[in-house]
Scaffold this active site. Sequence first.
Site, mmCIF file in Angstrom:
data_model
loop_
_atom_site.group_PDB
_atom_site.id
_atom_site.type_symbol
_atom_site.label_atom_id
_atom_site.label_comp_id
_atom_site.label_asym_id
_atom_site.label_seq_id
_atom_site.Cartn_x
_atom_site.Cartn_y
_atom_site.Cartn_z
ATOM 1 N N TYR A 56 40.590 77.655 25.745
ATOM 2 C CA TYR A 56 39.900 76.477 25.215
ATOM 3 C C TYR A 56 40.473 76.044 23.870
ATOM 4 C CZ TYR A 56 36.206 77.754 28.602
ATOM 5 O OH TYR A 56 35.496 78.079 29.724
ATOM 6 N N HIS A 108 39.689 85.349 32.937
ATOM 7 C CA HIS A 108 39.293 83.944 33.113
ATOM 8 C C HIS A 108 39.548 83.458 34.540
ATOM 9 C CE1 HIS A 108 39.029 79.886 30.755
ATOM 10 N NE2 HIS A 108 38.384 79.827 31.898
#
Length: 272
Positions: free
Chosen positions: A47, A105
């Site tokens: 992110y 992730h």
Amino acid sequence: METIKTQGIAMPKLGLGTFRMQGNACRAAVESGLSLGYRHIDTAEMYGNEEPIGAAIAASRVPRSELHVTTKVWVENLAPDAIRRSFDASLKKLRLDHVDLYLVHWPSRSMDLPAVLETLMKLKAEGRTRAIGVANFTTALLKTTVEEVKAPIACNQVEYHVMLDQSKLLNYLVRHRIPLVAYCPLAQGRVASDETLGAIGRKHGATAAQVALKWLLDQDGVAAIPKASRAESQKANLDALKLSLDDDDRKAIAALPKDRRCVSPGFGPDWD
């Protein structure tokens, strides 16, 4: 705030997602969320916002023991040495001496899954993350993780909302007492315009989004991390907790089409 107890941690059922939040806007959003009462913050190295989140946590002065912070290692960094480098960088940016939950992730087709999980388990044993978990894992990958490697995973974080059936995955997770953390819980905003959800919302003096969120949070072992950058949206999501859905509401939601997947990158797994 109700919590889910899993692998030694207590994870608040409603968290603040931060995907696509950047810089000062991200810091302001997290500061706002913390001031409103959020105690579960979800981020990831991909992110690119761990630094502003770390600054927001530091500025908030919320006791560390009251916070649940999740971050994740990116799909390109799943070799054991790369995981450690990624983890060290994440911790430094977050200005923390440990995180509460560290996730893979996305699975990679080329990863050595036992080696990946072994590295995460070592980080947990060292006290640098209180728990470990996975994201975007299929039931087949979960079987390897749970039944073969026997990794003590605290959750599987996946896309889940009123427009996507995850019953097969949920059944597996429930059997093994592993929570599901729902990302995109509002189907990237699509729930807001759904007529069925809107009608249920009007009945209860709520919005379609609040109905969709409460439907998730009413499920045992399910947490949700809607992204919300504006204080009004953050508060609306918290207010969804006060909503009481009845059997008629749940039947109407069950009848909605459940084939809308919002997130399916080319490198993702073959969803089963």
